[in-house]
Motif scaffolding. Structure first.
Motif, PDB file in Angstrom:
ATOM      1  N   ARG A 267       0.766  -1.179  -0.015  1.00 28.94           N
ATOM      2  CA  ARG A 267       0.011   0.040  -0.020  1.00 28.94           C
ATOM      3  C   ARG A 267       0.901   1.307   0.080  1.00 28.94           C
ATOM      4  N   ALA A 268       0.404   2.377  -0.181  1.00 31.80           N
ATOM      5  CA  ALA A 268       1.081   3.501  -0.668  1.00 31.80           C
ATOM      6  C   ALA A 268       1.618   4.098   1.029  1.00 31.80           C
ATOM      7  N   GLY A 269       3.035   4.437   1.000  1.00 30.52           N
ATOM      8  CA  GLY A 269       3.711   4.755   2.075  1.00 30.52           C
ATOM      9  C   GLY A 269       4.101   6.160   1.844  1.00 30.52           C
ATOM     10  N   PRO A 270       4.939   6.701   2.563  1.00 28.29           N
ATOM     11  CA  PRO A 270       5.487   8.085   2.517  1.00 28.29           C
ATOM     12  C   PRO A 270       5.830   8.336   0.754  1.00 28.29           C
ATOM     13  N   SER A 271       5.419   9.473   0.444  1.00 24.71           N
ATOM     14  CA  SER A 271       5.613  10.024  -0.604  1.00 24.71           C
ATOM     15  C   SER A 271       6.301  11.439  -1.088  1.00 24.71           C
ATOM     16  N   ALA A 272       6.705  11.893  -1.988  1.00 23.98           N
ATOM     17  CA  ALA A 272       7.270  13.131  -2.260  1.00 23.98           C
ATOM     18  C   ALA A 272       6.840  13.267  -3.583  1.00 23.98           C
ATOM     19  N   ASP A 273       6.377  14.728  -4.136  1.00 17.12           N
ATOM     20  CA  ASP A 273       6.003  15.254  -5.343  1.00 17.12           C
ATOM     21  C   ASP A 273       6.685  16.455  -5.825  1.00 17.12           C
ATOM     22  N   ARG A 274       7.530  16.394  -6.598  1.00 20.58           N
ATOM     23  CA  ARG A 274       8.335  17.565  -6.940  1.00 20.58           C
ATOM     24  C   ARG A 274       7.488  18.576  -7.764  1.00 20.58           C
ATOM     25  N   GLY A 275       6.692  17.953  -8.541  1.00 23.31           N
ATOM     26  CA  GLY A 275       5.936  18.763  -9.547  1.00 23.31           C
ATOM     27  C   GLY A 275       6.569  18.875 -10.785  1.00 23.31           C
ATOM     28  N   ALA A 276       7.803  18.234 -10.858  1.00 22.44           N
ATOM     29  CA  ALA A 276       8.624  18.430 -12.159  1.00 22.44           C
ATOM     30  C   ALA A 276       9.401  17.145 -12.136  1.00 22.44           C
ATOM     31  N   ARG A 277      10.330  17.027 -13.084  1.00 22.53           N
ATOM     32  CA  ARG A 277      11.165  15.844 -13.034  1.00 22.53           C
ATOM     33  C   ARG A 277      12.484  15.966 -12.112  1.00 22.53           C
ATOM     34  N   TRP A 278      12.733  14.932 -11.545  1.00 20.65           N
ATOM     35  CA  TRP A 278      13.658  14.877 -10.606  1.00 20.65           C
ATOM     36  C   TRP A 278      15.177  14.975 -11.200  1.00 20.65           C
ATOM     37  N   THR A 279      16.116  15.496 -10.705  1.00 23.86           N
ATOM     38  CA  THR A 279      17.639  15.061 -11.239  1.00 23.86           C
ATOM     39  C   THR A 279      17.894  13.744 -10.432  1.00 23.86           C
ATOM     40  N   PRO A 280      18.792  12.990 -11.009  1.00 26.53           N
ATOM     41  CA  PRO A 280      19.165  11.732 -10.131  1.00 26.53           C
ATOM     42  C   PRO A 280      19.708  11.758  -8.678  1.00 26.53           C
ATOM     43  N   SER A 281      20.383  12.772  -8.467  1.00 22.89           N
ATOM     44  CA  SER A 281      20.876  13.173  -6.961  1.00 22.89           C
ATOM     45  C   SER A 281      19.525  13.814  -6.316  1.00 22.89           C
ATOM     46  N   GLY A 282      18.698  14.430  -6.898  1.00 26.68           N
ATOM     47  CA  GLY A 282      17.455  15.038  -6.123  1.00 26.68           C
ATOM     48  C   GLY A 282      16.656  13.774  -5.816  1.00 26.68           C
ATOM     49  N   ALA A 283      16.324  12.854  -6.837  1.00 28.30           N
ATOM     50  CA  ALA A 283      15.574  11.862  -6.569  1.00 28.30           C
ATOM     51  C   ALA A 283      16.422  10.748  -5.414  1.00 28.30           C
ATOM     52  N   GLY A 284      17.558  10.530  -5.459  1.00 34.26           N
ATOM     53  CA  GLY A 284      18.376   9.835  -4.380  1.00 34.26           C
ATOM     54  C   GLY A 284      17.959  10.591  -3.037  1.00 34.26           C
ATOM     55  N   ASP A 285      18.090  11.933  -2.876  1.00 31.43           N
ATOM     56  CA  ASP A 285      17.831  12.516  -1.511  1.00 31.43           C
ATOM     57  C   ASP A 285      16.412  12.579  -1.217  1.00 31.43           C
ATOM     58  N   ALA A 286      15.552  12.461  -2.022  1.00 32.23           N
ATOM     59  CA  ALA A 286      14.297  12.315  -1.699  1.00 32.23           C
ATOM     60  C   ALA A 286      13.711  11.009  -1.233  1.00 32.23           C
ATOM     61  N   VAL A 287      14.526   9.969  -1.880  1.00 32.05           N
ATOM     62  CA  VAL A 287      14.128   8.528  -1.409  1.00 32.05           C
ATOM     63  C   VAL A 287      14.731   8.092   0.014  1.00 32.05           C
ATOM     64  N   LEU A 288      15.806   8.720   0.350  1.00 36.66           N
ATOM     65  CA  LEU A 288      16.730   8.633   1.474  1.00 36.66           C
ATOM     66  C   LEU A 288      15.702   9.239   2.646  1.00 36.66           C
ATOM     67  N   LYS A 289      14.983  10.327   2.385  1.00 37.59           N
ATOM     68  CA  LYS A 289      14.222  10.898   3.264  1.00 37.59           C
ATOM     69  C   LYS A 289      12.850  10.001   3.567  1.00 37.59           C
ATOM     70  N   LEU A 290      12.303   9.643   2.400  1.00 36.31           N
ATOM     71  CA  LEU A 290      11.085   8.808   2.517  1.00 36.31           C
ATOM     72  C   LEU A 290      11.477   7.645   3.086  1.00 36.31           C
ATOM     73  N   LEU A 291      12.497   6.789   2.953  1.00 41.22           N
ATOM     74  CA  LEU A 291      12.930   5.597   3.655  1.00 41.22           C
ATOM     75  C   LEU A 291      12.987   5.841   5.294  1.00 41.22           C
ATOM     76  N   ALA A 292      13.501   7.119   5.590  1.00 40.85           N
ATOM     77  CA  ALA A 292      13.507   7.264   7.049  1.00 40.85           C
ATOM     78  C   ALA A 292      11.975   7.225   7.701  1.00 40.85           C
ATOM     79  N   GLU A 293      11.153   7.777   7.002  1.00 40.10           N
ATOM     80  CA  GLU A 293       9.772   7.847   7.395  1.00 40.10           C
ATOM     81  C   GLU A 293       9.027   6.218   7.344  1.00 40.10           C
TER      82      GLU A 293
END
Length: 303
Positions: A267-293
């Motif tokens: 089921r859907a867990g923590p989520s982040a929506d940038r409203g635009a395309r991520w950069t690879p490093s930005g996607a990685g930073d977002a994923v690490l924050k989401l995994l912490a939650e």
């Protein structure tokens, strides 16, 4: 049979019912008044043919206890075998109310040692062996519903903790058992309109497939209650296959000893929506924050 029996009048198919969990389920259904089609190909742990007919022995047990049962020895992972299985129920008892998909065997290897044949064989018996009986039973129930005789039909599929969490050395088995969960969800959604409920159980019990594992991890049973006895799983399977389980569909239950657990899957867990395309490093930073939650996943068996 007295009127208070949970499955009186129902006709139940149990696949892989010659031994272990399937045998326990067949006996438990019969004890609750069901007429049982006992399917078993009579093969060894690795799927090769055996020398005897365990299905007939279970039928004899049921009849000796005053119940009704018939044996079916066909290969339910073939169209012909699955069709003849459903036909056996209809030609013998005139109806079909419950299908319990239970048949299976193991060919365990670490992934780098897992042969294509071992992959195909396990997928065939577990996943295809669930799909084909379900398909033929569902076709009968749909025809009944369209003829104005909406059934009170039940399907109980057999998954595994290996399919829910993974199990080291069981990549083929884990993938097949995870596939059975997906099949269960689709069948429940598609067949509800025809009076069919579909659920899955993930049992933990001592059988031919698991006896070495549980002998190593559990030790001898305590006096008075053997938590790993296959019969401990059967009461839940019988209830799910009865009219009394009305409204329960598309669910997965874990059953072990005296414990029943409702499994809560993807089921859907923590989520982040940038409203635009991520950069690879930005996607990685977002994923690490989401995994912490996020919740920590359950441990893979054997890891």
């Amino acid at each position: 049979m007295s009127a208070h029996l949970l499955c009186e009048g129902r006709v139940v198919i149990v696949t892989g019912a010659g031994r272990g969990l399937g045998r326990a389920h067949a006996l438990a259904y019969a004890a609750e008044g069901a007429r049982v089609v006992v399917n078993d190909l009579g093969v060894g742990l690795d799927g090769t043919p055996g020398a005897d007919s365990p299905a007939l022995r279970v039928v004899e047990e049921i009849r000796a206890a005053g119940g009704e049962a018939v044996a079916h020895g066909g290969d339910i992972a073939t169209t012909q075998g699955a069709a003849s299985l459903v036909h056996t129920a209809l030609s013998t008892y005139g109806r079909l109310d419950t299908l319990v998909n239970n048949a299976g065997f193991l060919r365990d290897r670490m992934l780098v040692n897992l042969d294509e044949e071992d992959w195909d064989a396990v997928m065939r018996v577990h996943l295809k062996g669930h799909f084909l009986p379900l398909k033929h039973a569902a076709a009968y129930w749909r025809a009944e519903a369209k003829a104005g005789r909406t059934p009170c039909a039940r399907v109980v599929n057999t998954s595994s903790g290996a399919g829910l969490l993974g199990s080291v050395g069981q990549g083929n088995y884990s993938a097949a058992k995870a596939g059975i969960v997906g099949l269960t969800l689709v069948a429940a959604a598609e067949m509800g309109r025809y009076g069919v409920q579909v659920n899955a159980v993930a049992p933990a019990a001592r059988t031919r497939m698991t006896e070495r594992t549980f002998a190593q991890t559990m030790g001898p049973p305590e006096a008075g209650f053997d938590a790993m006895a296959p019969g401990n799983v059967s009461p839940l399977v019988v209830w799910l296959g009865s009219a009394g389980s009305g409204g329960v569909t598309g669910r997965v239950f874990e059953a072990e000893g005296g414990r029943i657990t409702v499994m809560e899957g993807w089921r859907a867990g923590p989520s982040a929506d940038r409203g635009a395309r991520w950069t690879p490093s930005g996607a990685g930073d977002a994923v690490l924050k989401l995994l912490a939650e996020a919740e920590v996943p359950g441990a893979v068996y054997g890891a």
